[in-house]
Design an enzyme around this catalytic site. Structure first.
Site: not given
Ligand code: AMP
Ligand code: MG
Length: 522
Positions: A136, A194, A274, A284
């Site tokens: 979302d 950020r 990432d 992150d």
């Molecule tokens: P993270 O585990 O937070 O580092 O996220 C991993 C990937 O999932 C990244 O590409 C984030 O942008 C995407 N992501 C995490 N939460 C959301 C969200 N609520 N909506 C869209 N993309 C998300």
């Molecule tokens: Mg991330």
């Protein structure tokens, strides 16, 4: 009002996608896509970092203007802001995941600070982007409070990190299944702004490399050097010899970062490539946690419960593995692999040096000597056996009487009486060896104490403290966040009236969600 100046070099120097907004998609040959933040119902500032406001040259009172809340919730833009989402890939839990990208982070462009430095601003949770896949694009208040507070806490601890300018409530609800167990619930939404010189990650380089897009890969490296490694000078392109020094420096910065995490007891929780900054910053903040009772096998991330890939004690090895993935991605820019191997070797050397320096400082030893390894190893055995609190232990060690060390001085560092009793003889024995070792140095007591107090924080943002502030904020009371903002500013020297923030994790927090267990759901 006069607006700050923007210079959006990321968009200017790197290719972007022609299409703006639109559905989730694979984006090839481009480092970014233009997007429009999705407006929120009722933006209200929860907190701003006075230090980051001043770093950016923004007057403190500006945050009181409703226009500030609108801009930092994505409802309005200042002139010069160009909202965009960055494209990147990554290895997640050991597996190549392909394209990921900013699925909910929206870059606003780079602000020029009064001292001429360029800082990217990024809203986390500002709506969907081409990289959102099925999600979302939003963020919940609890994870936004955690990111906001911990970024600033890390900065004040002296640990390299992205910064947080603002935390804004959106007035919208966001639905999350916190433990992925079929119990979705509506939670208040929020957005953190950020701040960092660049948000490029290892995965930013891995993605074009995986697609054999060497031109984009090279352009990204040149941009990263200009953005975060000013000592190589601002050039259009850099020779292979500079790329070699740069990679080595990325490895060394990452090594220093790992040594710091080990020093302060920080567990990132999701060290996917990432989530690794090319600048060696902590980036992150998700299901991160702080070590309470010392346990190298601990991870706060329930999503990683089975394999514990990202457990505290393994972080330095994981960072090395991640750098290997980065080296592989960069290989097309090098003739031969020697430079990349040298960079990786420099990681090991730098980590060992920094870790040794931090370890000796934590123990108040003037320098590393033969035999200290064994002393440290047996200390870790005592801490694990006694289930002793890491932060409280090191602070207490700085204050013991070296003539007649008393194990009673550590009574408050235990979580369990039975564990205390069984570990007591080990602790007494270790203290005896320790004071004998300290006696070999010719440092004064004052020098030793100063060294230890600078290496061992009194205050860390324990999970239960953040959770208490979150619980209050969920009820509409932001005072817990503001109180923590005050305390985290001086983590090595906490005012006596704030001493209750230094207490070990209370029993009720041992198994409470948010306090010892967190998932990636945010
Ligand atoms: P993270 O585990 O937070 O580092 O996220 C991993 C990937 O999932 C990244 O590409 C984030 O942008 C995407 N992501 C995490 N939460 C959301 C969200 N609520 N909506 C869209 N993309 C998300
Ligand atoms: Mg991330």
């Amino acid at each position: 009002m006069s607006f700050p100046r923007f210079d959006n070099s990321f968009l200017r120097e790197l290719p972007g996608e022609a299409m703006t907004d639109g559905p989730p998609r694979q984006v090839e040959g481009a480092a970014w896509s233009r997007v429009t933040p999705t407006p929120v119902a009722d933006p209200q500032v929860v907190a701003v970092s006075a230090e980051v406001m001043s770093l950016l040259g923004l007057p403190a009172r500006m945050a009181d203007d409703p226009a500030f809340a609108r801009v930092f919730a994505g409802n309005a833009l200042w002139p010069g802001m160009e909202p965009h989402a960055a494209n990147y890939g990554g290895h997640q839990f050991g597996h190549w995941a392909g394209q990921l990208g900013d699925g909910r982070a929206i870059g606003l462009g780079a602000m020029i600070a009064p001292d001429g430095q360029r800082f990217e601003l990024q809203l986390k949770g500002a709506g969907r982007t081409p990289y959102s896949r099925g999600a979302d694009g939003r963020a919940v208040l609890r994870s936004s409070v955690r990111e906001f507070l911990c970024s600033e806490a890390m900065h004040h601890l002296g640990v390299p990190t992205t910064r947080a300018l603002s935390l804004v409530r959106t007035g919208d609800q966001v639905v999350r299944d916190m433990f992925y167990d079929g119990h979705p619930a509506a939670e208040p939404g929020a957005i953190v702004c950020r701040v960092a010189p660049t948000f490029l990650r290892f995965g930013s380089f891995e993605l074009p490399s995986s697609r054999n897009d060497v031109d984009l890969l090279r352009a990204l490296v040149h941009h990263a050097i200009r953005q975060g490694f000013a000592h190589y000078g601002v050039e259009d392109t850099y020779p292979e010899s500079t790329l070699a020094s740069w990679f080595r420096e990325v490895c060394e910065r990452t090594a220093t970062l790992m040594a710091h995490w080990m020093r302060v007891g920080f567990v990132h929780g999701v060290m996917n490539t990432d989530n690794m900054s090319i600048l060696g910053l902590t980036i992150d903040y998700g299901p991160y946690g702080w070590i309470d009772n010392f346990d190298p096998d601990w991870t706060p991330n329930t999503t990683d419960r089975q394999h514990r890939r990202y457990r505290y004690g393994q972080q330095p090895q994981v960072a090395y593995w991640n750098l290997q993935r980065l080296a592989q991605a960069l290989a097309p820019l090098f003739h031969g692999v020697e430079a990349l191997q040298e960079g990786l070797a420099a990681y090991v050397t730098r980590f060992q040096a920094d870790h040794a320096a931090f370890t000796t400082a934590k123990l108040g030893l003037a320098r590393w000597r033969e035999g200290d390894e064994a002393l440290v190893e047996s200390l870790h055995e005592v801490l694990v056996a006694g289930e002793m609190d890491m932060t409280l232990f090191y602070r207490a060690l700085g204050d013991i009487c070296l003539q007649t060390p008393q194990s009673d001085a550590f009574a408050h560092t235990f979580y369990d009486d039975a564990r205390r009793q069984s570990a007591e003889p080990l602790l007494v024995d270790w203290l005896g060896r320790y004071v004998a070792r300290v006696a070999q140095d010719d440092a004064s007591v004052a020098e030793r104490t100063a060294l230890m107090h600078a290496a061992n924080p009194a205050f860390v943002l324990r999970n239960y403290l953040a959770q208490q502030a979150i619980d209050k904020a969920t009820e509409g009371d932001d005072s817990g966040i503001h109180d923590l903002m005050r305390v985290l500013r001086t983590p090595y020297d906490v005012a006596p009236e704030d001493a209750h923030y230094l207490a070990r994790r209370p029993d009720w927090a041992r198994v409470k969600a948010g306090c010892s267990m967190l998932s990636c759901s945010s």
